[in-house]
Scaffold this motif. Structure first.
Motif, mmCIF file in Angstrom:
data_model
loop_
_atom_site.group_PDB
_atom_site.id
_atom_site.type_symbol
_atom_site.label_atom_id
_atom_site.label_comp_id
_atom_site.label_asym_id
_atom_site.label_seq_id
_atom_site.Cartn_x
_atom_site.Cartn_y
_atom_site.Cartn_z
ATOM 1 N N SER A 1 -75.313 41.798 -41.745
ATOM 2 C CA SER A 1 -73.922 41.469 -42.087
ATOM 3 C C SER A 1 -73.275 40.643 -40.979
ATOM 4 O O SER A 1 -72.475 39.758 -41.257
ATOM 5 C CB SER A 1 -73.112 42.736 -42.350
ATOM 6 N N TYR B 1 -65.460 44.792 -49.920
ATOM 7 C CA TYR B 1 -66.351 43.866 -50.640
ATOM 8 C C TYR B 1 -65.810 43.574 -52.040
ATOM 9 O O TYR B 1 -65.786 42.420 -52.469
ATOM 10 C CB TYR B 1 -67.763 44.446 -50.728
ATOM 11 N N SER C 1 -74.801 36.998 -41.153
ATOM 12 C CA SER C 1 -74.566 36.164 -42.328
ATOM 13 C C SER C 1 -73.192 35.519 -42.330
ATOM 14 O O SER C 1 -72.932 34.637 -43.135
ATOM 15 C CB SER C 1 -74.758 36.982 -43.604
ATOM 16 N N MET D 1 -69.693 42.541 -46.170
ATOM 17 C CA MET D 1 -69.091 43.865 -46.308
ATOM 18 C C MET D 1 -69.978 44.789 -47.135
ATOM 19 O O MET D 1 -70.033 45.999 -46.896
ATOM 20 C CB MET D 1 -67.698 43.765 -46.936
ATOM 21 N N PRO E 1 -68.796 35.228 -42.384
ATOM 22 C CA PRO E 1 -67.743 35.652 -43.310
ATOM 23 C C PRO E 1 -67.940 35.158 -44.724
ATOM 24 O O PRO E 1 -68.532 34.197 -45.022
ATOM 25 C CB PRO E 1 -66.471 35.064 -42.719
ATOM 26 N N SER F 1 -66.835 39.418 -50.209
ATOM 27 C CA SER F 1 -67.584 39.073 -49.001
ATOM 28 C C SER F 1 -68.872 39.887 -48.941
ATOM 29 O O SER F 1 -68.849 41.105 -48.750
ATOM 30 C CB SER F 1 -66.726 39.349 -47.769
ATOM 31 N N GLU F 2 -69.987 39.206 -49.084
ATOM 32 C CA GLU F 2 -71.287 39.878 -49.097
ATOM 33 C C GLU F 2 -71.588 40.670 -47.824
ATOM 34 O O GLU F 2 -72.186 41.750 -47.901
ATOM 35 C CB GLU F 2 -72.392 38.857 -49.368
ATOM 36 N N SER G 1 -62.664 41.280 -51.676
ATOM 37 C CA SER G 1 -62.825 39.931 -51.138
ATOM 38 C C SER G 1 -64.068 39.214 -51.649
ATOM 39 O O SER G 1 -64.164 37.993 -51.543
ATOM 40 C CB SER G 1 -62.899 39.989 -49.601
#
Length: 97
Positions: free
Chosen positions: A92, A35, A95, A43, A97, A40-41, A38
């Motif tokens: 997760s 997270y 939602s 993660m 990527p 990325s939420e 990246s």
């Protein structure tokens, strides 16, 4: 009638719980690291989910033995924590990527 667990079986049970906690916290750490790299939420949700699952894996016996909570109440707490972790992981996946 109280059932006692021989020492070797109890140590094996504690060892298995320790492995579950170690694995879940390792996965949570790696997901959080992903997270941070990246942004990325999803993660972050995976990371939180595995923290809840790892906590739920060990809390039932601790609540029963150390806090004196009934087995059914301790089981309810454990199931709630594991369910919350799974819900975060499900979020997760939903939602994207």
């Amino acid at each position: 009638m109280e059932m006692t667990v021989p020492g070797a079986e109890m140590m094996a049970a504690y060892g298995a719980k320790l492995v579950v906690v170690a694995l879940s916290l390792t996965i949570a750490y790696l997901a959080f690291h992903g997270y941070r790299q990246s942004g990325s939420e999803p993660m972050l949700y995976v990371s939180g989910g595995f923290v809840f699952i790892g906590t739920g894996a060990v809390c039932e016996r601790m609540l029963y033995e150390l806090a004196g909570i009934s087995v059914s109440s301790a089981g309810l707490v454990q199931a709630s924590l594991v369910s919350a972790g799974m819900l975060l992981i499900l979020l997760s996946l939903r939602s994207g990527p």
